[in-house]
Design a protein around this motif. Sequence first.
Motif, short mmCIF file in Angstrom:
data_model
loop_
_atom_site.label_atom_id
_atom_site.label_comp_id
_atom_site.label_asym_id
_atom_site.label_seq_id
_atom_site.Cartn_x
_atom_site.Cartn_y
_atom_site.Cartn_z
N GLU A 115 0.83 -1.21 0.00
CA GLU A 115 0.00 0.00 0.00
C GLU A 115 0.87 1.26 0.00
N TRP A 116 1.97 1.23 0.75
CA TRP A 116 2.93 2.34 0.73
C TRP A 116 3.47 2.56 -0.67
N ASP A 117 3.86 1.48 -1.33
CA ASP A 117 4.41 1.60 -2.68
C ASP A 117 3.37 2.14 -3.65
N ALA A 118 2.12 1.68 -3.52
CA ALA A 118 1.06 2.19 -4.39
C ALA A 118 0.89 3.70 -4.20
N ALA A 119 1.01 4.17 -2.96
CA ALA A 119 0.90 5.61 -2.70
C ALA A 119 2.04 6.37 -3.36
N LEU A 120 3.25 5.84 -3.27
CA LEU A 120 4.38 6.49 -3.93
C LEU A 120 4.16 6.56 -5.43
N CYS A 121 3.72 5.46 -6.02
CA CYS A 121 3.57 5.40 -7.47
C CYS A 121 2.49 6.34 -7.99
N ARG A 122 1.50 6.63 -7.18
CA ARG A 122 0.49 7.58 -7.65
C ARG A 122 0.84 9.02 -7.29
N GLY A 123 2.06 9.24 -6.72
CA GLY A 123 2.59 10.59 -6.56
C GLY A 123 2.40 11.23 -5.21
N GLU A 124 2.08 10.45 -4.17
CA GLU A 124 1.85 11.04 -2.86
C GLU A 124 3.08 11.76 -2.32
N ARG A 125 4.30 11.31 -2.71
CA ARG A 125 5.53 11.93 -2.23
C ARG A 125 6.33 12.58 -3.35
N GLY A 126 5.67 12.82 -4.48
CA GLY A 126 6.35 13.53 -5.56
C GLY A 126 6.87 12.61 -6.65
N ALA A 127 7.36 13.21 -7.74
CA ALA A 127 7.77 12.46 -8.93
C ALA A 127 8.97 11.56 -8.67
N ARG A 128 9.93 12.03 -7.89
CA ARG A 128 11.12 11.20 -7.63
C ARG A 128 10.75 9.94 -6.89
N TRP A 129 9.93 10.07 -5.86
CA TRP A 129 9.49 8.88 -5.12
C TRP A 129 8.61 7.99 -5.98
N ALA A 130 7.86 8.57 -6.91
CA ALA A 130 7.04 7.75 -7.81
C ALA A 130 7.92 6.86 -8.67
N ARG A 131 9.04 7.40 -9.16
CA ARG A 131 9.96 6.58 -9.96
C ARG A 131 10.57 5.48 -9.11
#
Length: 548
Positions: free
Chosen positions: A371-387
Amino acid sequence: MAGLRLGPVLRYADGSTATVWIESSRPCAAEVRCADGASGTADTFQVAGHHYALVQVTGLTAGTATAYEVFLDGARVWPAPDSRFPPSEIRTPAAVGADGDGAEVRVAFGSCRWAAPPAGGHDPVGPDALDSLAARLAADPAAERPDVLLLLGDQVYADEVSDATRERIAARRGLTDPPGAEVADFEEYTWLYYESWLDPEVRWLLSTVPSCMVFDDHDVIDDWNTSASWLADMRATPWWRERLQSGLMSYWVHQHLGNLSPAELATDPLYAAVREAPDGTDALRAFACRADADPASVRWSYRRDFGRVRLLMVDSRAARVLDEDERSMLGAGESSWLREQALDGPGSFDHLLIGTSLPWLLPHLVHDAEEWDAALCRGERGARWARIGEKVRRGADLEHWAAFPRSFAALAELIAETGTGTSAPASVLVLSGDVHHAYVAEPYWHEGGGPDARVLQLTCSPVHNSVPLSIRVGFRFGWSAVARALGRRLRRHGRCPRPPVGWRKKGGPWFGNQLMFLTLRGRSARLRLEQAQDDGSLTAVREADLTS
């Protein structure tokens, strides 16, 4: 003279009809004749140079068992003259009584069967649980047997072939060009089914125990439909289109057709088109193209009712919506179908089984990480974390229900609604595999007290595959208090809301080649987990009353 290349595989069976699947060596008329006079015939249809038939057997009597034989153009081809197994039988369930009481229903399930034959008598992944079940039933035909066998994904491994299949690929097209030592087309897919279903014990078992099947990722490729960017990368390769279409075509022929009832087959336009054409390859390929371009145009999920037990087998691979802003395990149409089937006829079933290849409830750290990773991928922590999140998602296989948080919550909501009220079933059991171990988990609802039905996640895997040390250590740790604390930190970093349910591990983890068995009668449900032993036996390692 036509020969029997594969099968017979007993698929659908109710109180009066059954379907038997076969592959023959050439076009012919296939016939099933039962000892009690029931019978059925079907002409073969052709796909990519192969000849198949799904024979509908009619005239069966509810609550009976009858031996059957298979004939091709009038010549008997099954059982083989030198067979060491008892006659194959069709066992029909007893009719539901006037008071609504149903007979006992026995269900066996598992997933992940790598079917490579042992080299020199040594099996590197240990004894096969399906072989062991077949040996037990063959040794004592009067022994308790499953009324249905549920195979919850990874029936074949298109991306992890045996040495023998690798040699065939090398001789056919070489291993230099992608996909190398993986299957590339329909013909090579058929080799996987020959390798799996011609195992003598498994061939007999599938001929005499009805089966329901659904695919998972390895039926096509590891981590199939992980994300939109994963799919874009795959579509950019020169071999993916043929691989996916061939995977869907072979799945439709070998697995999906047998999941359908005779009534559903009678109204299926693709089945009619393939049977009516001199060669059904083009019609089936066009269907696979549509399924690739628009997954919502196809439904692989299906419903089966066994007396007072309802099974909803859910496609949790091809039905996904992968756009990050709309990410969902099931598309809108699929979600609506699941809801309609779960709520149809309240009070008409005592147990609801939801079959999904991927576990709904995972060890806590694994769930939180996904669930944490899904949040990162949808941009919750910005573009760098999404990558970073996308790299982690692919590298760590973070693509279960937890990686689709809205779908996870929607399933929890549906289970609560189905399981609440005076007409609620006694149990709602989510049956899964995939993760190469077995466990039992029980959810609890944070608000509203939860449903009246007993709800459990029952996970059983593998039937026959390796269980690396990393899996043993990682999944044991995933349930621990330390892991839960680590998971909470990940959730805070990903700004993840609290899921609608929490859950407790009620048993496991258990590691080994194994099958789970459910015995359902009236409002009661019992569970037994059995593991395959080196001497070819199955030994019970856990038994429990699920509804007490």
